[in-house]
Design a protein around this motif. Structure first.
Motif, PDB file in Angstrom:
ATOM      1  N   LEU A 264       0.824  -1.211   0.000  1.00  0.00           N
ATOM      2  CA  LEU A 264       0.000   0.000   0.000  1.00  0.00           C
ATOM      3  C   LEU A 264       0.855   1.257   0.000  1.00  0.00           C
ATOM      4  N   GLY A 265       2.024   1.174   0.611  1.00  0.00           N
ATOM      5  CA  GLY A 265       2.920   2.331   0.662  1.00  0.00           C
ATOM      6  C   GLY A 265       3.795   2.477  -0.558  1.00  0.00           C
ATOM      7  N   TYR A 266       3.617   1.578  -1.530  1.00  0.00           N
ATOM      8  CA  TYR A 266       4.460   1.574  -2.735  1.00  0.00           C
ATOM      9  C   TYR A 266       3.602   1.545  -4.001  1.00  0.00           C
ATOM     10  N   LYS A 267       2.450   2.197  -3.950  1.00  0.00           N
ATOM     11  CA  LYS A 267       1.535   2.154  -5.089  1.00  0.00           C
ATOM     12  C   LYS A 267       2.167   2.715  -6.353  1.00  0.00           C
ATOM     13  N   LYS A 268       2.913   3.799  -6.226  1.00  0.00           N
ATOM     14  CA  LYS A 268       3.520   4.412  -7.414  1.00  0.00           C
ATOM     15  C   LYS A 268       4.580   3.515  -8.049  1.00  0.00           C
ATOM     16  N   TYR A 269       5.036   2.517  -7.282  1.00  0.00           N
ATOM     17  CA  TYR A 269       6.051   1.599  -7.788  1.00  0.00           C
ATOM     18  C   TYR A 269       5.453   0.256  -8.233  1.00  0.00           C
ATOM     19  N   HIS A 270       4.118   0.136  -8.145  1.00  0.00           N
ATOM     20  CA  HIS A 270       3.408  -1.067  -8.604  1.00  0.00           C
ATOM     21  C   HIS A 270       3.891  -2.334  -7.902  1.00  0.00           C
ATOM     22  N   LEU A 271       4.189  -2.205  -6.624  1.00  0.00           N
ATOM     23  CA  LEU A 271       4.723  -3.352  -5.891  1.00  0.00           C
ATOM     24  C   LEU A 271       3.717  -4.491  -5.805  1.00  0.00           C
ATOM     25  N   PHE A 272       2.452  -4.169  -5.572  1.00  0.00           N
ATOM     26  CA  PHE A 272       1.440  -5.225  -5.412  1.00  0.00           C
ATOM     27  C   PHE A 272       1.370  -6.120  -6.647  1.00  0.00           C
ATOM     28  N   SER A 273       1.257  -5.541  -7.820  1.00  0.00           N
ATOM     29  CA  SER A 273       1.142  -6.337  -9.046  1.00  0.00           C
ATOM     30  C   SER A 273       2.409  -7.135  -9.305  1.00  0.00           C
ATOM     31  N   GLU A 274       3.568  -6.582  -8.935  1.00  0.00           N
ATOM     32  CA  GLU A 274       4.810  -7.315  -9.142  1.00  0.00           C
ATOM     33  C   GLU A 274       4.952  -8.477  -8.161  1.00  0.00           C
ATOM     34  N   ILE A 275       4.407  -8.316  -6.957  1.00  0.00           N
ATOM     35  CA  ILE A 275       4.403  -9.438  -6.006  1.00  0.00           C
ATOM     36  C   ILE A 275       3.584 -10.587  -6.572  1.00  0.00           C
ATOM     37  N   LEU A 276       2.377 -10.284  -7.072  1.00  0.00           N
ATOM     38  CA  LEU A 276       1.521 -11.335  -7.621  1.00  0.00           C
ATOM     39  C   LEU A 276       2.176 -12.017  -8.820  1.00  0.00           C
ATOM     40  N   SER A 277       2.931 -11.270  -9.604  1.00  0.00           N
ATOM     41  CA  SER A 277       3.575 -11.851 -10.780  1.00  0.00           C
ATOM     42  C   SER A 277       4.657 -12.855 -10.412  1.00  0.00           C
ATOM     43  N   LYS A 278       5.167 -12.781  -9.161  1.00  0.00           N
ATOM     44  CA  LYS A 278       6.197 -13.721  -8.711  1.00  0.00           C
ATOM     45  C   LYS A 278       5.620 -15.059  -8.269  1.00  0.00           C
ATOM     46  N   LEU A 279       4.287 -15.117  -8.110  1.00  0.00           N
ATOM     47  CA  LEU A 279       3.652 -16.286  -7.523  1.00  0.00           C
ATOM     48  C   LEU A 279       2.797 -17.023  -8.559  1.00  0.00           C
ATOM     49  N   ASP A 280       2.716 -18.340  -8.407  1.00  0.00           N
ATOM     50  CA  ASP A 280       1.872 -19.148  -9.294  1.00  0.00           C
ATOM     51  C   ASP A 280       0.482 -19.271  -8.674  1.00  0.00           C
ATOM     52  N   LEU A 281      -0.297 -18.203  -8.782  1.00  0.00           N
ATOM     53  CA  LEU A 281      -1.620 -18.184  -8.173  1.00  0.00           C
ATOM     54  C   LEU A 281      -2.684 -18.548  -9.195  1.00  0.00           C
ATOM     55  N   SER A 282      -3.684 -19.257  -8.723  1.00  0.00           N
ATOM     56  CA  SER A 282      -4.825 -19.547  -9.584  1.00  0.00           C
ATOM     57  C   SER A 282      -5.607 -18.264  -9.815  1.00  0.00           C
ATOM     58  N   LEU A 283      -6.533 -18.290 -10.779  1.00  0.00           N
ATOM     59  CA  LEU A 283      -7.350 -17.113 -11.054  1.00  0.00           C
ATOM     60  C   LEU A 283      -8.147 -16.713  -9.819  1.00  0.00           C
ATOM     61  N   GLY A 284      -8.679 -17.713  -9.132  1.00  0.00           N
ATOM     62  CA  GLY A 284      -9.448 -17.427  -7.918  1.00  0.00           C
ATOM     63  C   GLY A 284      -8.601 -16.769  -6.844  1.00  0.00           C
ATOM     64  N   GLN A 285      -7.382 -17.261  -6.680  1.00  0.00           N
ATOM     65  CA  GLN A 285      -6.481 -16.670  -5.688  1.00  0.00           C
ATOM     66  C   GLN A 285      -6.105 -15.234  -6.063  1.00  0.00           C
ATOM     67  N   GLN A 286      -5.867 -15.001  -7.327  1.00  0.00           N
ATOM     68  CA  GLN A 286      -5.536 -13.651  -7.767  1.00  0.00           C
ATOM     69  C   GLN A 286      -6.685 -12.685  -7.481  1.00  0.00           C
ATOM     70  N   ILE A 287      -7.920 -13.141  -7.753  1.00  0.00           N
ATOM     71  CA  ILE A 287      -9.083 -12.290  -7.481  1.00  0.00           C
ATOM     72  C   ILE A 287      -9.192 -11.996  -5.993  1.00  0.00           C
ATOM     73  N   TYR A 288      -8.970 -13.042  -5.170  1.00  0.00           N
ATOM     74  CA  TYR A 288      -9.035 -12.865  -3.702  1.00  0.00           C
ATOM     75  C   TYR A 288      -8.077 -11.789  -3.245  1.00  0.00           C
ATOM     76  N   TRP A 289      -6.812 -11.865  -3.685  1.00  0.00           N
ATOM     77  CA  TRP A 289      -5.813 -10.917  -3.207  1.00  0.00           C
ATOM     78  C   TRP A 289      -6.032  -9.518  -3.781  1.00  0.00           C
ATOM     79  N   ARG A 290      -6.563  -9.434  -4.989  1.00  0.00           N
ATOM     80  CA  ARG A 290      -6.843  -8.122  -5.571  1.00  0.00           C
ATOM     81  C   ARG A 290      -8.002  -7.434  -4.843  1.00  0.00           C
ATOM     82  N   VAL A 291      -9.003  -8.205  -4.479  1.00  0.00           N
ATOM     83  CA  VAL A 291     -10.122  -7.646  -3.718  1.00  0.00           C
ATOM     84  C   VAL A 291      -9.651  -7.216  -2.334  1.00  0.00           C
ATOM     85  N   LEU A 292      -8.855  -8.082  -1.691  1.00  0.00           N
ATOM     86  CA  LEU A 292      -8.326  -7.738  -0.369  1.00  0.00           C
ATOM     87  C   LEU A 292      -7.503  -6.459  -0.428  1.00  0.00           C
TER      88      LEU A 292
END
Length: 311
Positions: A264-292
């Motif tokens: 949340l403190g690194y929004k301008k650096y797109h940290l959240f999306s880059e974290i998700l890109s490092k993980l092999d998450l299912s579509l459902g898991q990706q939706i869960y974390w994006r909503v959270l």
């Protein structure tokens, strides 16, 4: 001292700290354990550090002063990696050039390595500002507890912080692990978590053996003021950590939540999306974390309000 008698290699990077470093070196000379060497690595400073410490170097050959070679990148990680390549001792410890070391620091840590299963010895660190008050606790009785690879989550979430200068390591821990030289902040957080996640175990002793000087020009001070270089480095360290934990199958849901909240403190650096890109998450898991992630600011605000009302 003969090289064969060296047990501990102290590695100290320095940069324009002529006004502090002599006091730090004196606290190293005052160690009750004497079988050490100290490699002072200059990172291209422009003050009179070399002149200030020359009398100390002449009187005590356990200290050595080196200019960082060009093959090591400028910065604290490059200096420390150079120091690791110079080290002759079987134990490694990193000290900063503006802090104070408890006289029993090396003695207490080396004693713990009598257990061959121990790869590191962690201890307590205190902070101070201004002049240091030399009032040490010399008691040799203290409690301690074991630290295992599974405790990497506590280390990363600062429940069990591993300060860069508050751990002594077996040199073998660095056979396959070095500082990432492109990192200009959180480099020890990344490296120490990598070592701990590799399966080693150590001990943490409940005794304050190091005193960190707080001042405006420290790396931590610059990070607190949101210095761009330090902030970007912390972001890159997070991504390296996430990648390492994922490869080792050690990324837990609670730890991922910790990093998502940090993002949340690194929004301008797109940290959240880059974290998700490092993980092999299912579509459902990706939706869960994006909503959270989307609703997390509101949830955190409500929790803060709830705490205020309870008070």
């Amino acid at each position: 001292m003969s090289k064969t008698n060296i047990q501990v290699s102290i590695i100290m990077a320095t940069y324009n700290r002529a006004h502090f470093i002599a006091e730090t070196l004196l606290s190293i000379q005052n160690q009750t354990f004497q079988e050490w060497e100290c490699h002072i690595i200059d990172d291209g400073g422009t003050d009179n550090t070399a002149e200030v410490i020359q009398p100390i170097l002449e009187k005590d050959t356990r200290f050595s002063f080196h200019k960082r070679p060009e093959q090591y990148q400028k910065g604290l990680p490059g200096c420390r990696n150079f120091g690791l390549d110079l080290a002759q001792g079987q134990y490694i410890i990193f000290f900063d050039d503006d802090d104070i070391v408890h006289p029993q620091n090396l003695e207490c840590c080396v004693a713990e390595f009598s257990n061959p299963d121990i790869a590191f010895c962690r201890y307590q660190r205190a902070a101070f500002t201004g002049d240091f008050e030399y009032q040490f606790d010399y008691a040799k009785d203290y409690t301690k507890f074991a630290v295992y690879s599974k405790d990497v989550e506590k280390m990363l979430t600062y429940k069990l912080p591993f300060n860069s200068c508050a751990v002594m390591w077996r040199k073998s821990c660095f056979n396959q692990n070095r500082f990432v030289e492109s990192l200009m902040f959180a480099e020890e957080w990344e490296l120490y978590s990598r070592i701990l996640s590799s399966g080693v175990q150590g001990v943490s002793i409940n005794k304050t053996l190091f005193f960190g000087r707080k001042h405006y020009n420290s790396n931590t001070g610059e990070f607190s003021r949101r210095n761009e270089m330090r902030v970007v480095s912390k972001k890159e360290a997070v991504l390296l950590i996430v990648d390492n934990l994922h490869k080792r199958n050690m990324m837990t849901s609670s730890l991922l939540r910790f990093f998502v909240q940090m993002a949340l403190g690194y929004k301008k650096y797109h940290l959240f999306s880059e974290i998700l890109s490092k993980l092999d998450l299912s579509l459902g898991q990706q939706i869960y974390w994006r909503v959270l992630y989307a609703f997390l600011p509101l949830r955190l605000s409500l929790n803060r309000l709830k705490k205020k009302l309870i008070k």
